[in-house]
Motif scaffolding. Structure first.
Motif, mmCIF file in Angstrom:
data_model
loop_
_atom_site.group_PDB
_atom_site.id
_atom_site.type_symbol
_atom_site.label_atom_id
_atom_site.label_comp_id
_atom_site.label_asym_id
_atom_site.label_seq_id
_atom_site.Cartn_x
_atom_site.Cartn_y
_atom_site.Cartn_z
ATOM 1 N N LEU A 1 0.816 -1.208 0.000
ATOM 2 C CA LEU A 1 0.000 0.000 0.000
ATOM 3 C C LEU A 1 0.859 1.272 0.000
ATOM 4 O O LEU A 1 0.560 2.220 -0.706
ATOM 5 C CB LEU A 1 -0.921 0.012 1.208
ATOM 6 N N TRP A 2 1.885 1.274 0.854
ATOM 7 C CA TRP A 2 2.709 2.481 0.959
ATOM 8 C C TRP A 2 3.572 2.672 -0.281
ATOM 9 O O TRP A 2 3.877 3.790 -0.668
ATOM 10 C CB TRP A 2 3.545 2.445 2.233
ATOM 11 N N PHE A 3 3.979 1.583 -0.909
ATOM 12 C CA PHE A 3 4.720 1.654 -2.168
ATOM 13 C C PHE A 3 3.858 2.382 -3.204
ATOM 14 O O PHE A 3 4.286 3.360 -3.823
ATOM 15 C CB PHE A 3 5.058 0.228 -2.630
ATOM 16 N N THR A 4 2.627 1.911 -3.359
ATOM 17 C CA THR A 4 1.701 2.508 -4.317
ATOM 18 C C THR A 4 1.337 3.929 -3.905
ATOM 19 O O THR A 4 1.236 4.829 -4.748
ATOM 20 C CB THR A 4 0.435 1.646 -4.436
ATOM 21 N N GLY A 5 1.147 4.149 -2.602
ATOM 22 C CA GLY A 5 0.815 5.486 -2.113
ATOM 23 C C GLY A 5 1.895 6.498 -2.420
ATOM 24 O O GLY A 5 1.609 7.631 -2.834
ATOM 25 N N ASP A 6 3.158 6.101 -2.252
ATOM 26 C CA ASP A 6 4.243 7.024 -2.561
ATOM 27 C C ASP A 6 4.308 7.305 -4.062
ATOM 28 O O ASP A 6 4.510 8.445 -4.477
ATOM 29 C CB ASP A 6 5.592 6.491 -2.076
ATOM 30 N N LEU A 7 4.151 6.272 -4.865
ATOM 31 C CA LEU A 7 4.153 6.487 -6.324
ATOM 32 C C LEU A 7 3.011 7.413 -6.734
ATOM 33 O O LEU A 7 3.183 8.277 -7.605
ATOM 34 C CB LEU A 7 4.063 5.153 -7.069
ATOM 35 N N ASP A 23 11.454 8.936 -7.840
ATOM 36 C CA ASP A 23 12.469 8.864 -6.789
ATOM 37 C C ASP A 23 12.314 7.508 -6.097
ATOM 38 O O ASP A 23 11.527 7.355 -5.161
ATOM 39 C CB ASP A 23 12.266 10.019 -5.799
ATOM 40 N N TRP A 24 13.061 6.520 -6.592
ATOM 41 C CA TRP A 24 12.926 5.160 -6.073
ATOM 42 C C TRP A 24 13.420 5.039 -4.644
ATOM 43 O O TRP A 24 12.930 4.202 -3.882
ATOM 44 C CB TRP A 24 13.634 4.168 -6.994
ATOM 45 N N ARG A 25 14.388 5.877 -4.244
ATOM 46 C CA ARG A 25 14.850 5.836 -2.849
ATOM 47 C C ARG A 25 13.711 6.255 -1.923
ATOM 48 O O ARG A 25 13.491 5.644 -0.882
ATOM 49 C CB ARG A 25 16.064 6.738 -2.649
ATOM 50 N N ARG A 26 13.034 7.299 -2.286
ATOM 51 C CA ARG A 26 11.881 7.769 -1.503
ATOM 52 C C ARG A 26 10.833 6.664 -1.382
ATOM 53 O O ARG A 26 10.315 6.391 -0.301
ATOM 54 C CB ARG A 26 11.303 9.005 -2.188
ATOM 55 N N THR A 27 10.520 6.021 -2.504
ATOM 56 C CA THR A 27 9.531 4.941 -2.512
ATOM 57 C C THR A 27 10.011 3.777 -1.655
ATOM 58 O O THR A 27 9.236 3.220 -0.861
ATOM 59 C CB THR A 27 9.262 4.476 -3.954
ATOM 60 N N ALA A 28 11.284 3.420 -1.788
ATOM 61 C CA ALA A 28 11.835 2.319 -0.991
ATOM 62 C C ALA A 28 11.807 2.648 0.495
ATOM 63 O O ALA A 28 11.459 1.792 1.324
ATOM 64 C CB ALA A 28 13.261 2.011 -1.437
#
Length: 167
Positions: A1-7, A23-28
């Protein structure tokens, strides 16, 4: 959920911009925080909350009574929301390489406004959840709110509560 939420939050950032690099670091960071810290807490929180409320009120009030729901809601607002926001801003801030000073600055600027947004969003959802959903299924309802929350927290973590949509 948080992965998708950040994207999703990053898609809001991209609106009107020519360069659209995720920003993949932010998503990670948000995904790791949600998986390693938030998910284990949330898994046990609602059963613990029900247990504490039952101990506090005894057998006088059924779990769907207004008083039972009010006590659970009060505990949720007083305990979970402040601790989870402090944890979110601190953990994700340090994981993103922010200094202690920058993390404390963000907490100082964004904690109370974000807490007010959290209470406004979660109160109606929690009342519904505590009143009508069996404890064993409450986390499923919370996941709906968690997606919306993850978008908002990702935005606030990167722009602050007063961040401009035109940045």
């Amino acid at each position: 959920l948080w992965f998708t939420g950040d994207l999703f939050a990053q898609q809001i950032d991209f609106d009107g911009k020519e360069e659209k690099n995720i920003d993949w670091r932010r998503t990670a960071t948000n995904t790791i925080y949600a998986s390693a810290i938030w998910a284990p807490v949330a898994h046990y929180w609602y059963e613990y909350l029900d247990y504490v409320t039952r101990k506090t009120l005894g057998d006088k009030f059924p779990p769907t009574s207004p008083r039972f729901v009010f006590v659970k809601l009060a505990l949720e607002i007083a305990a979970l929301h402040p601790l989870s926001l402090f944890s979110f801003f601190s953990c994700t801030g340090f994981m993103n390489g922010k200094s202690r000073t920058k993390v404390m600055e963000q907490l100082s600027n964004d904690f109370l406004p974000t807490l007010a947004l959290e209470v406004a969003m979660w109160t109606p959802l929690d009342v519904y959840n505590f009143r009508f959903v069996p404890v064993r299924h409450q986390l499923l309802v919370v996941n709906f709110g968690a997606f919306i929350e993850s978008v908002g927290l990702s935005w606030i973590q990167n722009h602050g509560t007063l961040g401009s949509l035109s940045e």
